[in-house]
Write an enzyme that holds these catalytic residues in place. Structure first.
Site, PDB file in Angstrom:
ATOM      1  CG  HIS A 117     -37.793  32.571  -4.168  1.00 22.55           C
ATOM      2  ND1 HIS A 117     -38.578  31.445  -3.984  1.00 22.55           N
ATOM      3  CD2 HIS A 117     -37.960  33.323  -3.049  1.00 22.55           C
ATOM      4  CE1 HIS A 117     -39.189  31.522  -2.822  1.00 22.55           C
ATOM      5  NE2 HIS A 117     -38.820  32.642  -2.225  1.00 22.55           N
ATOM      6  CG  ASP A 121     -39.939  35.015  -9.320  1.00 18.36           C
ATOM      7  OD1 ASP A 121     -40.889  35.747  -8.983  1.00 18.36           O
ATOM      8  OD2 ASP A 121     -39.158  34.484  -8.501  1.00 18.36           O
ATOM      9  CD  GLN A 127     -38.959  40.344  -3.846  1.00 13.02           C
ATOM     10  OE1 GLN A 127     -39.086  41.519  -3.534  1.00 13.02           O
ATOM     11  NE2 GLN A 127     -39.293  39.360  -3.023  1.00 13.02           N
ATOM     12  CE  LYS A 137     -42.755  37.655  -2.325  1.00 16.71           C
ATOM     13  NZ  LYS A 137     -42.132  37.626  -1.008  1.00 16.71           N
ATOM     14  CB  CYS A 172     -36.602  30.946  -0.594  1.00 21.18           C
ATOM     15  SG  CYS A 172     -37.741  30.586   0.738  1.00 21.18           S
TER      16      CYS A 172
END
Length: 406
Positions: free
Chosen positions: A121, A198, A201, A224, A361
């Protein structure tokens, strides 16, 4: 896991969009919020609204306690060693920028290497581009396999003695790829590099144990994972955070301020300048409670079943191309031959089905896929097989419509 019972806690799902019952398949962008999260934030504003850490009055003390209790819930949620290692930020983007500015720019020099992947991302790509420009470091990429996964042998070839930072998504927001961050972290540490993950997700969809993964930094967002917008988390190993200067300065994060010099509070507060998102932290705590009551393992299993069911159903549509590996989290990224992803998403929206369309993104990944954009359906705790069936039927109608007009 009783999905129908879970859905009753999400009031936004009980509505029609464009005359059709809403099917929300965009949780990878932002998830919906259960009533307990909404009520927790409402209760804060109605009963204990006050600034934290600054006042000695009762409301200030109650607000401070609730805020710090939220930090402790986050610590347990990711199994951090201490609340000193849990920093509240505005979201994953701010968390990753904090590492790129406060760590990378301070400790990198010309000739050092930052290693990432093409599937990142932009929030885990652009900060490293900027850090490389500012320090003279070199940005390197681990190549992708044809199915959008990485091979550990390629990691070993790319990470060298000059590598100081390896940054990687735990889960790709486009391909659904689950990256082997534990194994990559071990390779990074062998070469003396730090591992930045990251987790935007992954944290909402699977059990995350930062100590078992042995990552140095881990970032994720509340919105999220059925929590509110405006707050996220940066986990960092204490020894590294103590060496870093604050990303932002001003009120609240200071210890002593003189005319020409200032000192900072201890961890984690030295990284939390200004008035923090107090209500949002309380909402995040309520979201964690909700997710843990269901169980992250149950949520993950549910999403994997939905993804497999969706792969089976959508693969039967002639002209539909699906991207990413067979083993994935609960999202499907696809294109319908001859139809732009934005047109697909618009047609589905007319049927009450919300999916994401665009480059997500992740423009370098779109170039790797040789497409300008894709459509993405992402599943969460409140989605059902009936939602997948509606998506399948919607795509058939979309294909039929554009076959008539093109």
């Amino acid at each position: 896991m009783d999905v129908k019972a879970v859905r009753k806690h999400f009031p936004i799902l009980d509505q029609k969009v464009n005359g059709h019952p809403l099917v929300y398949l965009d949780s990878a962008a932002t998830s919906q919020k259960p009533d307990v999260v909404i009520e927790a934030m409402d209760s804060y504003y109605r009963k204990i609204n006050a600034n934290i850490h600054r006042g000695v009055h009762t409301l200030g003390s109650l607000a401070t306690d609730a805020y710090e209790e939220a930090r402790e819930k986050v610590r347990r949620f990711i199994n951090a060693g201490s609340t000193e290692e849990v920093i509240f930020t505005r979201g994953t983007t701010t968390s990753l920028n904090t590492v790129a500015y406060s760590y990378a720019r301070a400790f990198l020099k010309e000739g050092d290497e930052i290693v990432i992947t093409p599937m990142e991302h932009h929030a885990n790509l652009i900060p490293w581009q900027q850090a490389a420009k500012a320090t003279g470091a070199t940005l390197k990429y681990i190549p992708l396999q044809k199915d959008g996964t990485i091979d550990l042998e390629d990691v070993r070839k790319t990470v060298t003695e000059r590598t100081k930072i390896v940054a990687m998504a735990h889960v790709s927001n486009v391909l659904g790829t689950i990256n082997p961050v534990k194994e990559v972290a071990a390779i990074a540490h062998e070469k003396g590099a730090v591992m930045v993950v990251d987790g935007a997700q992954s944290a909402p969809h699977m059990k995350v144990d930062v100590r078992a993964l042995d990552v140095d930094f881990y970032a994720f967002s509340s919105h999220k994972m059925i929590g509110p917008t405006g707050i996220g988390v940066l986990y960092g190993k204490k020894a590294l955070l103590e060496k870093m200067e604050p990303f932002e300065t001003g009120g609240e994060m200071i210890d002593v301020v003189d005319l020409y010099e200032s000192t900072w509070k201890q961890l984690p507060w030295k990284f939390e300048a200004g008035t923090m998102p107090i209500a949002e932290a309380i909402g995040l705590a309520a979201a964690i409670d909700f997710l843990e009551q269901i169980g992250l393992e149950a949520i993950h299993d549910h999403e994997i079943r939905l993804a497999n069911y969706a792969l089976e159903r959508l693969s039967a549509i002639d002209g539909l191309e699906i991207y990413g590996p067979r083993k994935r989290v609960g999202l499907i990224t696809f294109n319908l031959k001859g139809v732009h992803a934005h047109d697909v998403a618009t047609a589905l929206d007319n049927l009450g089905i919300a999916v994401r369309a665009g480059h997500h993104c992740a423009q370098p990944l779109m170039k790797w896929l040789c497409v300008p954009a894709t459509a993405r359906a992402s599943f969460y705790v409140y989605n059902t097989e009936e939602d997948v069936d509606r998506l399948y039927e919607g795509l058939l109608k979309t294909k039929e419509f554009f076959a008539d007009v093109l």
